[in-house]
Design an enzyme around this catalytic site. Sequence first.
Site, PDB file in Angstrom:
ATOM      1  N   CYS A   2      41.882 -73.302  26.854  1.00  0.00           N
ATOM      2  CA  CYS A   2      40.971 -72.754  27.856  1.00  0.00           C
ATOM      3  C   CYS A   2      40.171 -71.605  27.237  1.00  0.00           C
ATOM      4  O   CYS A   2      40.694 -70.839  26.427  1.00  0.00           O
ATOM      5  CB  CYS A   2      41.666 -72.206  29.102  1.00  0.00           C
ATOM      6  SG  CYS A   2      42.607 -73.428  29.987  1.00  0.00           S
ATOM      7  N   ARG A  27      37.953 -74.946  22.922  1.00  0.00           N
ATOM      8  CA  ARG A  27      39.276 -74.502  23.370  1.00  0.00           C
ATOM      9  C   ARG A  27      39.836 -75.382  24.487  1.00  0.00           C
ATOM     10  O   ARG A  27      41.012 -75.253  24.855  1.00  0.00           O
ATOM     11  CB  ARG A  27      39.207 -73.056  23.871  1.00  0.00           C
ATOM     12  CG  ARG A  27      38.743 -72.080  22.832  1.00  0.00           C
ATOM     13  CD  ARG A  27      38.648 -70.707  23.411  1.00  0.00           C
ATOM     14  NE  ARG A  27      39.958 -70.159  23.684  1.00  0.00           N
ATOM     15  CZ  ARG A  27      40.679 -69.462  22.827  1.00  0.00           C
ATOM     16  NH1 ARG A  27      40.192 -69.204  21.637  1.00  0.00           N
ATOM     17  NH2 ARG A  27      41.858 -69.001  23.147  1.00  0.00           N
ATOM     18  N   TRP A  75      41.561 -76.542  29.521  1.00  0.00           N
ATOM     19  CA  TRP A  75      42.491 -77.530  28.990  1.00  0.00           C
ATOM     20  C   TRP A  75      43.638 -77.541  29.976  1.00  0.00           C
ATOM     21  O   TRP A  75      44.384 -76.579  30.108  1.00  0.00           O
ATOM     22  CB  TRP A  75      42.962 -77.137  27.585  1.00  0.00           C
ATOM     23  CG  TRP A  75      43.749 -78.211  26.922  1.00  0.00           C
ATOM     24  CD1 TRP A  75      43.249 -79.264  26.207  1.00  0.00           C
ATOM     25  CD2 TRP A  75      45.177 -78.355  26.875  1.00  0.00           C
ATOM     26  NE1 TRP A  75      44.272 -80.052  25.732  1.00  0.00           N
ATOM     27  CE2 TRP A  75      45.463 -79.519  26.135  1.00  0.00           C
ATOM     28  CE3 TRP A  75      46.231 -77.618  27.406  1.00  0.00           C
ATOM     29  CZ2 TRP A  75      46.764 -79.959  25.903  1.00  0.00           C
ATOM     30  CZ3 TRP A  75      47.527 -78.058  27.176  1.00  0.00           C
ATOM     31  CH2 TRP A  75      47.784 -79.221  26.435  1.00  0.00           C
ATOM     32  N   ASN A  99      43.205 -68.115  31.335  1.00  0.00           N
ATOM     33  CA  ASN A  99      43.681 -68.879  30.179  1.00  0.00           C
ATOM     34  C   ASN A  99      45.146 -68.524  29.991  1.00  0.00           C
ATOM     35  O   ASN A  99      45.476 -67.353  29.836  1.00  0.00           O
ATOM     36  CB  ASN A  99      42.864 -68.483  28.939  1.00  0.00           C
ATOM     37  CG  ASN A  99      43.470 -69.030  27.656  1.00  0.00           C
ATOM     38  OD1 ASN A  99      44.167 -70.036  27.670  1.00  0.00           O
ATOM     39  ND2 ASN A  99      43.202 -68.363  26.546  1.00  0.00           N
ATOM     40  N   GLY A 100      46.022 -69.536  30.029  1.00  0.00           N
ATOM     41  CA  GLY A 100      47.451 -69.277  29.845  1.00  0.00           C
ATOM     42  C   GLY A 100      48.277 -70.029  30.869  1.00  0.00           C
ATOM     43  O   GLY A 100      47.771 -70.926  31.552  1.00  0.00           O
ATOM     44  N   GLU A 482      48.277 -84.716   5.701  1.00  0.00           N
ATOM     45  CA  GLU A 482      47.056 -84.143   6.244  1.00  0.00           C
ATOM     46  C   GLU A 482      46.002 -85.244   6.484  1.00  0.00           C
ATOM     47  O   GLU A 482      45.340 -85.256   7.520  1.00  0.00           O
ATOM     48  CB  GLU A 482      46.518 -83.055   5.297  1.00  0.00           C
ATOM     49  CG  GLU A 482      45.231 -82.402   5.693  1.00  0.00           C
ATOM     50  CD  GLU A 482      45.211 -81.835   7.110  1.00  0.00           C
ATOM     51  OE1 GLU A 482      46.253 -81.743   7.758  1.00  0.00           O
ATOM     52  OE2 GLU A 482      44.097 -81.506   7.562  1.00  0.00           O
ATOM     53  N   LYS A 486      44.463 -86.154  10.201  1.00  0.00           N
ATOM     54  CA  LYS A 486      43.021 -86.047  10.432  1.00  0.00           C
ATOM     55  C   LYS A 486      42.489 -87.350  11.023  1.00  0.00           C
ATOM     56  O   LYS A 486      41.743 -87.353  11.975  1.00  0.00           O
ATOM     57  CB  LYS A 486      42.332 -85.744   9.097  1.00  0.00           C
ATOM     58  CG  LYS A 486      41.171 -84.848   9.169  1.00  0.00           C
ATOM     59  CD  LYS A 486      41.455 -83.376   9.143  1.00  0.00           C
ATOM     60  CE  LYS A 486      42.454 -82.901  10.153  1.00  0.00           C
ATOM     61  NZ  LYS A 486      42.867 -81.537   9.994  1.00  0.00           N
ATOM     62  N   GLU A 489      43.840 -88.058  14.659  1.00  0.00           N
ATOM     63  CA  GLU A 489      43.371 -87.048  15.597  1.00  0.00           C
ATOM     64  C   GLU A 489      41.964 -87.342  16.122  1.00  0.00           C
ATOM     65  O   GLU A 489      41.689 -87.178  17.303  1.00  0.00           O
ATOM     66  CB  GLU A 489      43.373 -85.693  14.859  1.00  0.00           C
ATOM     67  CG  GLU A 489      42.934 -84.512  15.677  1.00  0.00           C
ATOM     68  CD  GLU A 489      43.052 -83.191  14.895  1.00  0.00           C
ATOM     69  OE1 GLU A 489      43.095 -83.231  13.646  1.00  0.00           O
ATOM     70  OE2 GLU A 489      43.105 -82.137  15.533  1.00  0.00           O
ATOM     71  N   HIS A 505      62.749 -98.194   2.518  1.00  0.00           N
ATOM     72  CA  HIS A 505      63.917 -97.904   3.350  1.00  0.00           C
ATOM     73  C   HIS A 505      63.646 -98.158   4.823  1.00  0.00           C
ATOM     74  O   HIS A 505      64.316 -97.585   5.683  1.00  0.00           O
ATOM     75  CB  HIS A 505      64.392 -96.468   3.088  1.00  0.00           C
ATOM     76  CG  HIS A 505      64.768 -96.262   1.655  1.00  0.00           C
ATOM     77  ND1 HIS A 505      65.962 -96.713   1.130  1.00  0.00           N
ATOM     78  CD2 HIS A 505      64.080 -95.731   0.626  1.00  0.00           C
ATOM     79  CE1 HIS A 505      66.000 -96.427  -0.164  1.00  0.00           C
ATOM     80  NE2 HIS A 505      64.856 -95.842  -0.496  1.00  0.00           N
ATOM     81  N   LYS A 604      41.410 -76.730  20.523  1.00  0.00           N
ATOM     82  CA  LYS A 604      41.473 -76.138  19.190  1.00  0.00           C
ATOM     83  C   LYS A 604      42.613 -75.132  19.058  1.00  0.00           C
ATOM     84  O   LYS A 604      43.314 -75.098  18.063  1.00  0.00           O
ATOM     85  CB  LYS A 604      40.144 -75.431  18.920  1.00  0.00           C
ATOM     86  CG  LYS A 604      40.081 -74.711  17.596  1.00  0.00           C
ATOM     87  CD  LYS A 604      39.543 -75.626  16.544  1.00  0.00           C
ATOM     88  CE  LYS A 604      39.555 -75.009  15.170  1.00  0.00           C
ATOM     89  NZ  LYS A 604      39.815 -76.006  14.150  1.00  0.00           N
TER      90      LYS A 604
HETATM   91  O1  M6R Z   1      45.263 -72.316  14.847  1.00  0.00           O
HETATM   92  P1  M6R Z   1      46.373 -72.949  14.087  1.00  0.00           P
HETATM   93  O2  M6R Z   1      46.070 -73.106  12.643  1.00  0.00           O
HETATM   94  O3  M6R Z   1      47.690 -72.243  14.292  1.00  0.00           O
HETATM   95  O4  M6R Z   1      46.524 -74.390  14.698  1.00  0.00           O
HETATM   96  C1  M6R Z   1      47.557 -75.242  14.297  1.00  0.00           C
HETATM   97  C2  M6R Z   1      47.296 -76.650  14.735  1.00  0.00           C
HETATM   98  O5  M6R Z   1      47.163 -76.716  16.113  1.00  0.00           O
HETATM   99  C3  M6R Z   1      46.033 -77.228  14.086  1.00  0.00           C
HETATM  100  O6  M6R Z   1      46.084 -77.153  12.703  1.00  0.00           O
HETATM  101  C4  M6R Z   1      45.855 -78.699  14.499  1.00  0.00           C
HETATM  102  O7  M6R Z   1      46.864 -79.479  13.972  1.00  0.00           O
HETATM  103  C5  M6R Z   1      44.472 -79.203  14.064  1.00  0.00           C
HETATM  104  N1  M6R Z   1      43.746 -79.655  15.211  1.00  0.00           N
HETATM  105  C6  M6R Z   1      44.525 -80.330  13.111  1.00  0.00           C
HETATM  106  O8  M6R Z   1      43.264 -80.726  12.699  1.00  0.00           O
END
Ligand code: M6R
Length: 609
Positions: A2, A27, A75, A99-100, A482, A486, A489, A505, A604
């Site tokens: 949010c 956000r 969010w 927000n929270g 990673e 990516k 996501e 395995h 984010k």
């Molecule tokens: O702000 P942060 O680096 O702590 O966030 C951690 C994860 O939420 C963040 O890296 C998330 O996995 C990304 N959206 C991946 O692309």
Amino acid sequence: MCGIVGYVGKQDATEVLMNGLARLEYRGYDSAGIAVFENETIKVAKSKGRLADLAEKMKQEGKPSGHAGIGHTRWATHGEPSDVNSHPHGGGTVTIVHNGIIENYKVLKDFLIKKGRVFESETDTEVVAQLLDYYYVENHGNPVEAIVKTLKDLEGSYALGVIFADFPDRVFALRKESPLIVGIGEGENFIASDVTAILQYTKKYYLLEAGEIAVLSKQGAAVYDLHYQKVQKELKIADWDVSEAEKGGYAHYMLKEIHEQPESIRKTITPRIENGLPNLEECGITPEKLLTFRKIHVVACGTAMHAGMVGKYVIEKLAKVSVNVDIASEFRYREPLVGEGDLVIIISQSGETADSLEALRLSKKLGAKTLAIVNAKGSSIARETDMLIYTHAGPEIAVASTKAYMVQIAVMYLFAFELALAKGQIDETECRRLTSVLQETPEKIAEILANKEKAQMIASELITADSLLYIGRGLDYALSMEGSLKLKEISYIHSESYAAGELKHGTISLITENMPVIAVATQRNLFEKTISNIKEVKARGAKVILVSRADYQPEKDVADMQFILPDEEDLLMPMTAVVPLQLIAYYTAVLKGTDVDKPRNLAKSVTVE
Ligand code: M6R
């Protein structure tokens, strides 16, 4: 999660709030809304969906017009995304954005219902609005007293923007856990979840602390503590530029941020290199201090945790210090064996990730020293850590992290070099050599970016897949994690990363001609081993995409497609090899037509656990 904004000044509040929300939409984007004083009456416009849906709604139904108000992009936590659950929420004379998460909202709601209050939405936020109004009435119309009383009742996390119908020229704000800044302009003032929302108007801001209440008017922004005493705040100046938070001609923020990586590395490492050697003294890290750590734990979430995985391989190889990597949400509830003599490294782009922040607090409580690697200046993790290395990636807007990961690993390299030197595991000449190889990586990344069509071609082969595997060994396994995150996501194609040697395995039973395999093989000592694993999946019908180095080539037909990387030292390969993985994910998402910068269900900054 949010985003909230608030404005009071001379400009059209609706426009300022909508501009701010556009910067904060990363956000959360389940719904959006604003509340603006129009001729002393609060006018609310809100809508389920994106900010664009709200703008469209206001076009049809008319937009509020005034000079003070609050806004929100959501969010969803309590209550599905819907018009009625969208913020702002009201209660009597009070309207708020939040927000929270209010953890004790049920108890408070029951209390208010008994007092005859009626609720419209399922949100915890409406409970806060009603509670504020309840105390406002009880305190004969004193907003600050009402806020102090409410704040004492609330459990959980919150950043709140509040307006009272009786005070049309004021915006009030408070926070606990969730971030909030107060922007200071000329004849206008702001609140925002982060500085990007106000950059086009001002670079001056205060960081609001828990237990502080900001009262904004056109003339100024006063901050009070819980005893109604004025607090002297330190004025901060944002060093981010508004253009850094814009797309700058790129189709998506993610593509722009991928291209910014060479510059982000330079900005991050250059100030930490002196006479060819890493120097992290300004971050509170000295060779003497490094010698006091027995063990290192890296704790983070998502992509930041993957950066920690790269760090583990590099630190263990060079400095011979044992490194545990933990997912923050697991670490904090596992009674981790952490204590005095340990160093806990918390990695976070936002510096606000709830689990990472709690992991930091727990580590300190257990007696460990903490080092945070953070991108967002003044964030909670940055403020609470013992030692701090800021990464200088600038604002990262795309939900999928790219340049932040890049600078996180760059910092892990610098740290590993300095640690290895301090421990006497490498000599000064070797440390100097490694540092200079790291300094050369921006050019190599630029070279890859100049040839990104190959990634586009690979992506076009992936879009029909329902599922795929990423495999690698050692550092390539860390990279596979990673690459896989990516891709899933943003393209919504299911994918998993696997240590290549582990396939036999169990996982190899999934392999069919419909499951492409992306194999990363950049490590010379493991190359033949990975090629054997590739042959195993190829023999079972998989289409193989190989990301590897120019000087090590498999026999013909081992891979169906190949992305060849410029020559690089094995240990530093993740810095360059991650780029094609980012590009493959990006182009696959573009070809699939997903919302690249704002993938579904995500936000984010994950400020709830
Ligand atoms: O702000 P942060 O680096 O702590 O966030 C951690 C994860 O939420 C963040 O890296 C998330 O996995 C990304 N959206 C991946 O692309």
